[in-house]
Design a protein around this motif. Structure first.
Motif, PDB file in Angstrom:
ATOM      1  N   ASP A 178      -5.354   4.945  -7.231  1.00 51.77           N
ATOM      2  CA  ASP A 178      -5.146   4.269  -5.952  1.00 51.77           C
ATOM      3  C   ASP A 178      -6.466   3.806  -5.357  1.00 51.77           C
ATOM      4  N   ASN A 213       1.603  10.772  -4.439  1.00 47.00           N
ATOM      5  CA  ASN A 213       2.420  10.338  -3.315  1.00 47.00           C
ATOM      6  C   ASN A 213       2.026  11.125  -2.063  1.00 47.00           C
ATOM      7  N   GLN A 265      -6.984   4.837   0.995  1.00 45.09           N
ATOM      8  CA  GLN A 265      -6.063   4.834  -0.150  1.00 45.09           C
ATOM      9  C   GLN A 265      -6.666   5.450  -1.406  1.00 45.09           C
ATOM     10  N   ILE A 280       2.295  10.556  -9.155  1.00 41.64           N
ATOM     11  CA  ILE A 280       3.141   9.413  -9.531  1.00 41.64           C
ATOM     12  C   ILE A 280       2.819   9.034 -10.974  1.00 41.64           C
ATOM     13  N   ASP A 289       6.395   1.711  -7.667  1.00 43.80           N
ATOM     14  CA  ASP A 289       6.372   3.020  -8.322  1.00 43.80           C
ATOM     15  C   ASP A 289       7.275   3.079  -9.546  1.00 43.80           C
ATOM     16  N   ARG A 336       4.725   0.798  -0.938  1.00 41.92           N
ATOM     17  CA  ARG A 336       4.615   0.524  -2.366  1.00 41.92           C
ATOM     18  C   ARG A 336       5.732  -0.399  -2.844  1.00 41.92           C
ATOM     19  N   LYS A 349      -2.737   8.712  -9.489  1.00 39.32           N
ATOM     20  CA  LYS A 349      -2.003   8.285  -8.298  1.00 39.32           C
ATOM     21  C   LYS A 349      -1.081   9.391  -7.817  1.00 39.32           C
ATOM     22  N   THR A 377       3.135  10.353   1.126  1.00 43.66           N
ATOM     23  CA  THR A 377       3.953   9.969   2.281  1.00 43.66           C
ATOM     24  C   THR A 377       4.204  11.148   3.223  1.00 43.66           C
ATOM     25  N   GLN A 427       0.843  -1.199   0.000  1.00 47.91           N
ATOM     26  CA  GLN A 427       0.000   0.000   0.000  1.00 47.91           C
ATOM     27  C   GLN A 427       0.883   1.257   0.000  1.00 47.91           C
ATOM     28  N   ASP A 428       0.263   2.435  -0.144  1.00 45.05           N
ATOM     29  CA  ASP A 428       1.084   3.647  -0.173  1.00 45.05           C
ATOM     30  C   ASP A 428       1.481   4.101   1.224  1.00 45.05           C
ATOM     31  N   SER A 429       0.816   3.535   2.239  1.00 43.02           N
ATOM     32  CA  SER A 429       1.186   3.841   3.619  1.00 43.02           C
ATOM     33  C   SER A 429       0.904   2.613   4.461  1.00 43.02           C
TER      34      SER A 429
END
Lengths: 640, 247
Positions: B55, B116, B65, B110, A212, A190, B114, B118, A67-69
């Protein structure tokens, strides 16, 4: 050659085993811990809690998630609660009773020692979560609140509205991020694990793909922990997240790790029914709804009347009728099968006649709408978002759906697989739930494995690894594994067929659900095996994956997962076929009582089937771990 | 029904993106929005074109997500709803729908839809926790938390970290996200102890990253799937000022 395998269960009385283990387990001195590296794959409750706890102890941890997190792992979706033996309600609970409930709920197909340990460690988990700031439900006095859940007669379930999994995971995720901040954990979001690397027979690292960029990476460690969750998504329509997969454990299996009881899948009784052919997933409605909702179908077949026009005497509250002492709180396998029975008998409701009613009319009458809203408000609004129906006014329509994998990688008492240095925790392993998991025991097992068991057992293993130098990532074993993984991805892309992996997945899921789902028969399973083999052949020749390998490519990710499902599905059928008995969620039509309940055969099947990869998915090798019941005499499970 | 789509396609953060037109003719109103995108992707794949990257994971509104701008609104037209929980019955035959990624400097694209996110994890890493190690916890009922305290904390804890608040904010501020975590923990006796340090660290981190400042337009709450209250932002400011006075 079939061989008997041993689980390394400590000697002594049931209640002493885990304390004895901890007293004798080997330790690693603080100075040495920072020299030892651990890979944790998966950041759900099991993975996050293990990664955080091990990092706090001083180990170097690398945590991976696709997952992205890390916070998004599917533990978030668990709604109803987490069980723990606190006996706050003074209703006769004890560690022994919780152990017994879990063992009985699993239809006496789990290990006594593991199940007991789960109950024994449960209380500390609530302490830990409260200290982390998990906002559990509270009485007005400030004390913790409980509710009851299926399959038990005490109230030992703790909950945070309908988002218990999310709140517990946030606790674990935050603990993980705290360690990341101080450099104890390196986080790889990811990233997907594509292979396990073995050196001298020990787990020494993984090959991962950066989702990615599509680039391959090699990661070495002294031990590898798989906390990659369940594989109910193999049925395509399930309550699982779209990305949930079996790839990490399946690839470990192909490297030699045993897969245990793979066919034991829990079909959850209270999910939303399928509404059309385009559907991508089925949403779960928490089992806690069964505390106040009453399940019924019309007594007449094909009753076209809307629910409020069907008078009381023309309704069949079949769970209350068949299981008077547990009623609507009968365990999941029983509730699901009973629903299927009604639906198959033509009494299903809804446009596709594939659902039963879950009715809150009486509860709203008794407690008032406000109380019901406080208990289940978010579930009711979720129901309305998906269906457009207000469940305060009209009963919900629910239906069984693939949910939890009781099976998984075989592990011993240390939660280590038969590959030294490879551990499996949480839903990825098979260990605690036998043939059917009790509600609210899943969050518990994930947390207990990660917070309380892995930190001891990993250390016990690592104590002997201090002298072993860490493998270099240019070791040939890494190179071979990486090349293999690359080759497979290239094959997917160059196949250039005309069916996407999702289309294959839907077909596979249907075959599996029809023949290896709620009920199974030898004939159906044999047929399914043939169909799966054909489908797998077609998958090899006719797969369509657009895009490139070294690039972001979600179609390619799906292809890898479906390729693994194609092999695992066959093993599930083979597993179900060899087990000539019914137990828990594994219901073989040939083996039932006169009343249609599961008929176990303890004489021949009181064992865990631990399958070994033979190089060919159609001819796995069966190893048996015999289950010895020293403290509890297995009985026929009755919830009547 | 027939749906016309205008979808943002962008190869990566370094290349320019643009809207592409697609038309779907057999959309069912019971479909979720993401299932409609699945349908589009299946058609693109069959034509040998690259599917739209977006996502998603749990598809039941809890993992956080998924998330795209639908007709300029984060997660689309329904209140308190994630993209995955939005169903096509909210649209009508012949509608044109604009689908774009969440846009914020702190959320680089991305590919396609999608982004990012973070940077949100980074804010939590700065202090969004109670600093307790595994194994140190006292018996749970020795920490009494009143029903109201627990419910209030929960209201803030319900954030799913999707980033809609940032995407919808004209300043791309993460004040609601950060405020929610600060408020959750400050509302609980377990979390109060280190509130000063936590608040300063998290606010500083938020400013170091590419988020903008909060100017109290309150758009964030309107588009938050969990209806997190902007009062958590006020609480963050209060905790921050309190901490600075003690500093």
């Amino acid at each position: 050659m079939e061989k008997e395998i041993k689980a390394n269960i400590p000697k002594g009385n049931l209640q002493d085993k885990w304390s004895n283990y901890k007293a004798q387990a080997k330790l690693v001195s603080p100075n040495n811990r920072k020299k030892l590296e651990i890979i944790v794959v998966g950041t759900g409750l099991a993975g996050s809690s293990a990664a955080a706890s091990l990092a706090e102890m001083g180990y170097k941890v690398k945590a991976f998630c696709f997952q992205d997190s890390p916070r998004r792992a599917h533990s978030v979706a668990a709604q109803g609660g987490v069980n723990a033996m606190k006996n706050y309600q003074n209703d006769g609970d004890s560690v022994y009773r919780m152990f017994h409930d879990t063992l009985k709920g699993g239809d006496f197909r789990s290990r006594e020692a593991n199940t007991y340990r789960l109950a024994e460690c449960s209380a500390s988990l609530i302490d830990q979560a409260v200290a982390q700031g998990v906002p559990f439900g509270r009485e007005y006095s400030g004390y913790l609140k409980n509710r009851s859940f299926g399959g038990v007669q005490v109230s030992r379930t703790f909950y945070a509205r309908g988002q218990t999994g999310q709140q517990l995971l946030l606790g674990a995720y935050q603990a993980l991020m705290r360690q990341k901040e101080i450099g104890k954990i390196k986080l790889y979001a990811r990233h997907e694990m594509l292979d396990l690397v073995l050196i001298d027979g020990k787990a020494k690292g993984i090959i991962a793909r950066n989702l990615d960029t599509g680039k391959m990476e090699r990661h070495a460690a002294h031990a590898v922990v798989l906390a990659t969750g369940g594989f109910g998504k193999i049925y395509y329509l399930s309550t699982l997240a779209m990305g949930c997969n079996a790839s990490a454990i399946w690839r470990a299996h192909k490297k030699g790790a045993f897969m245990a009881n793979p066919s034991w899948t829990q079909i959850h009784p209270t999910s939303l029914p399928q509404s059309g052919p385009y559907q991508s997933k089925l949403t779960l409605m928490s089992e806690s709804l069964r505390n106040d909702g009453r399940i019924w179908v019309p007594k007449a077949q094909n009753d076209q009347r809307p629910p409020h026009e069907i008078p009381e005497n023309e309704r069949d509250y079949y769970l209350e009728r068949k299981y008077p002492s547990f009623g609507n709180l009968a365990p999941r396998d029983i509730a699901s099968r009973a629903a299927k029975e009604q639906i198959d008998a033509g009494k299903g409701v809804g446009a596709l006649k594939n659902a039963v009613y879950l009715d809150f009319k009486d509860a709203i009458h008794e407690y008032g709408k406000e109380t019901i809203a406080e208990r289940y408000g978010n579930l009711f609004s979720m129901y309305e978002k998906i269906t457009g129906i207000n469940a305060y006014q009209e009963p919900m329509k629910i239906s069984p759906s693939a949910h939890f994998s009781m099976g998984g990688l075989w592990v011993d008492y240390d939660l280590m697989t038969n590959i030294p240095g490879l551990f499996a925790i949480g839903e990825a392993n098979f260990s605690d739930h036998g043939a059917n998991r009790l509600g609210a025991n899943s969050l518990l097992q994930a947390c207990v494995d990660g917070y309380y068991i892995a930190p001891y057992t990993l250390q016990n293993y690592l104590a002997d690894q201090i002298q072993v130098p860490q493998s270099a990532i240019n070791h040939p074993a890494f190179e071979i594994a990486e090349n293999q993984a690359k080759k497979q991805l290239k094959e997917f892309v160059s196949c250039q067929g005309n069916k996407t992996s999702e289309e294959f997945h839907r077909e596979l899921g249907k075959v599996l659900y029809d023949n290896c789902g709620l009920s199974r028969s030898a004939e159906g399973l044999q047929e399914a095996i043939q169909k799966i083999q054909q489908l797998r052949q077609e998958f090899k020749k006719n797969l369509l994956v657009p895009g490139d390998v070294e690039d972001i490519n979600s179609e390619l990710e799906k292809a890898g997962r479906v390729a693994d499902y194609m092999e695992l599905a066959e093993l599930m059928c083979i597993d179900a076929l060899q087990r000539n008995e019914s137990c828990g969620a594994h219901f073989r039509e040939e083996f039932q009582t006169d009343e249609g309940e599961a008929l176990r055969n303890d004489k021949d099947f009181a064992f865990t089937a631990a399958w070994e990869w033979s190089g060919d998915s159609s001819s796995p090798i069966l190893n048996k771990e015999n289950l010895k019941f020293e403290f509890v005499q297995p009985t026929q499970r009755s919830y009547k | 029904m027939k749906i016309h789509l205008k979808v943002w396609r962008q190869k990566n953060r370094h290349t320019k993106g643009k809207m592409h037109d697609y038309t779907l003719t057999e959309v069912d109103e019971e479909m979720s929005f993401l299932e409609m995108l699945d349908m589009l992707n299946l058609q693109l794949a069959k034509k040998g074109e690259r599917p739209v990257e977006f996502d998603h994971d749990c598809r039941e509104g809890i993992c956080g997500q998924c998330g795209v701008m639908i007709n300029g609104i984060a997660h689309g037209p329904l209140k308190n709803t994630t993209t995955c929980q939005l169903h096509m019955r909210s649209f009508k035959d012949g509608d044109t729908i604009y689908v774009e990624p969440f846009q914020a400097k702190a959320f680089p694209v991305i590919r396609d839809l999608k982004v990012n996110r973070t940077s949100l994890d980074e804010i939590i890493a700065a202090g969004g926790y109670v600093s307790v190690n595994t194994g140190q916890a006292p018996e749970a009922n020795t920490i009494l938390v009143s029903h109201e305290e627990a419910e209030n904390a929960f209201d803030a804890a319900a954030c799913i970290g999707c980033g809609a608040c940032v995407a919808t904010c004209k300043n791309a501020s993460a004040a609601l996200f950060t405020g929610a975590k600060i408020a959750q923990l400050a509302r609980l006796p377990q979390g109060k102890k280190e509130s000063n340090k936590r608040t300063i660290n998290m606010v500083n981190r938020m400013e170091d990253l590419d988020f903008g400042h909060c100017t109290n337009t309150e758009a964030c709450q309107v588009e938050c799937p969990q209806d997190i209250s902007v009062l958590t932002i006020a609480e963050m400011n209060y905790e921050y000022n309190k901490a600075k006075l003690k500093d």
